[in-house]
Design an enzyme around this catalytic site. Structure first.
Site, PDB file in Angstrom:
ATOM      1  N   ASP A 126      14.450   5.081  84.737  1.00  0.00           N
ATOM      2  CA  ASP A 126      14.813   3.778  84.161  1.00  0.00           C
ATOM      3  C   ASP A 126      13.773   2.722  84.521  1.00  0.00           C
ATOM      4  OD1 ASP A 126      18.011   4.236  83.347  1.00  0.00           O
ATOM      5  OD2 ASP A 126      17.295   5.480  84.985  1.00  0.00           O
ATOM      6  N   ASP A 147      14.955   7.138  80.313  1.00  0.00           N
ATOM      7  CA  ASP A 147      14.830   5.718  79.972  1.00  0.00           C
ATOM      8  C   ASP A 147      13.444   5.252  80.404  1.00  0.00           C
ATOM      9  OD1 ASP A 147      17.239   5.582  78.720  1.00  0.00           O
ATOM     10  OD2 ASP A 147      18.186   4.215  80.133  1.00  0.00           O
ATOM     11  N   HIS A 179      19.228  12.880  82.404  1.00  0.00           N
ATOM     12  CA  HIS A 179      19.253  11.418  82.472  1.00  0.00           C
ATOM     13  C   HIS A 179      20.600  10.896  82.951  1.00  0.00           C
ATOM     14  CE1 HIS A 179      18.492   7.245  81.712  1.00  0.00           C
ATOM     15  NE2 HIS A 179      19.485   7.176  80.843  1.00  0.00           N
ATOM     16  N   HIS A 204      27.788   2.842  84.921  1.00  0.00           N
ATOM     17  CA  HIS A 204      28.218   3.779  83.874  1.00  0.00           C
ATOM     18  C   HIS A 204      29.258   4.778  84.362  1.00  0.00           C
ATOM     19  CE1 HIS A 204      25.251   2.359  81.001  1.00  0.00           C
ATOM     20  NE2 HIS A 204      24.313   2.458  81.920  1.00  0.00           N
ATOM     21  N   ASP A 248      22.315   5.150  85.687  1.00  0.00           N
ATOM     22  CA  ASP A 248      22.779   4.038  86.507  1.00  0.00           C
ATOM     23  C   ASP A 248      21.594   3.507  87.301  1.00  0.00           C
ATOM     24  OD1 ASP A 248      25.382   3.312  86.004  1.00  0.00           O
ATOM     25  OD2 ASP A 248      26.221   4.957  87.175  1.00  0.00           O
TER      26      ASP A 248
END
Length: 331
Positions: free
Chosen positions: A49, A82, A213, A222, A249
């Site tokens: 992320d 991400d 992911h 989440h 997350d």
């Protein structure tokens, strides 16, 4: 909150450091053979992320990754998805690839292969662009497929495309997803599970690690991904998987499984974090949670694994280790 040219030479060296093969006929997953060190040990970083053109402390986290990567003499980096915000890449020539990856992770120790899966934000753009071999011509570190295997001798790391499992993405109207080569969803996800199960059944590695992911277990924003709890977790338990690693997350966390030795490890704090949305911290399986930016390191020997979580300053927030032959935990 804590609860507990020169470019050509780099490309040549990276290409020389690994080879590509295929698993036996039972599974269709591509396999990347990445040799461990001469002493048989393996060390790598895990981050997720992250892709925000250096903003939201991405560049600061990258600097600390470079410092720790040099200290540990890492073999490679694993990205939990991400990779490019907010909506993936627009195409193979999107400058976001350079601005969020090549120009950010510049440390010498990070000039190694990056093994990468797609996240839900990546599917909101041109997902095929991230999978394209063309990106390796731009930056030879980039290895991104939907699902594949890293064979690192003492460990096999099974990279799994989890976004198509989440039913919510197929019915929401706020975002558009690139489902090319994924539909029909039920067939695609079942094939992913079949390929993974076949590969796990054939694996003779001392350590089995699965990366996706989405979290199976998480107390972050989440939370648990019910589709993975129902469909993926039983396979991991059946084939003695040691670690499941994920992003999604924007936090760092460690949760133990209640029915097996599996450890759930979230490393999704590569840039924007600090959500302040936490639940279930009093759960006895909850070993560590940090709602902030950072990354994770993994150190493996044939009989021992050690996990460390680092914050944005490079400080070690938490350590966990296990000896394979003893099956006990040291915190």
């Amino acid at each position: 909150m804590a609860v507990f040219c020169k470019e050509s030479m780099v490309m040549f060296l990276l290409v020389a450091s690994f080879s590509i093969s295929y698993c036996s006929s039972a599974t269709r997953l591509k396999k990347f053979d990445h040799s461990a060190k001469d002493n048989g040990n393996l060390r790598f970083l895990v981050v997720g992320d992250w892709g925000r053109k250096g903003d939201y402390n991405q560049s600061v986290v990258a600097f600390q990754m470079g410092r720790i990567g040099e200290k540990l003499d890492i073999d490679f980096v694993v990205s939990t998805g991400d990779n490019f915000y907010t909506n993936g890449l627009t195409g193979e020539d999107d400058r976001n690839f350079l601005e969020s990856f090549s120009n950010v992770y510049k440390a010498k120790s990070l000039q190694t292969l990056w093994y990468t899966v797609l996240g839900n934000h990546d599917y909101r753009g041109d997902a095929l662009a991230q999978l394209s071999p063309y990106l390796r011509k731009i930056d030879s570190r980039w290895i991104c497929l939907r699902s594949f295997i890293i064979n690192a001798e003492i460990a096999e790391i099974f990279m799994v495309d989890t976004t198509p499992f989440v039913k919510e993405y197929f019915v929401e109207t706020e975002h558009t997803y690139d489902w090319r080569n994924v539909m029909p969803q039920k067939t695609y996800t079942q094939n992913v599970l079949n390929d993974l199960e076949n590969a796990l059944s054939e694996s003779t590695a001392k350590w089995k690690i699965v990366v996706g992911h989405h979290a199976i277990r998480s107390v972050g924003h989440h939370g648990d991904t019910n589709e993975l709890v129902e469909r993926l977790l039983p396979i991991l338990r059946a084939y003695d998987v040691d670690l499941y690693m994920n992003g999604h997350d924007h936090c760092l966390e460690h949760i133990s499984d209640t029915e097996s030795p599996i450890q759930f490890l979230t490393s999704g704090a590569g840039s924007k974090a600090w959500r302040g949305d936490v639940k279930g911290l009093n759960n006895e399986e909850m070993k560590f949670f940090y709602d902030g930016q950072g990354f994770m390191s993994v150190q493996l020997t044939p009989t021992h694994v050690e996990i460390e979580f680092y914050d944005v300053f490079g400080k070690v927030l938490y350590k966990w280790s296990r000896s394979k032959h003893l099956r006990h935990t040291i915190i």
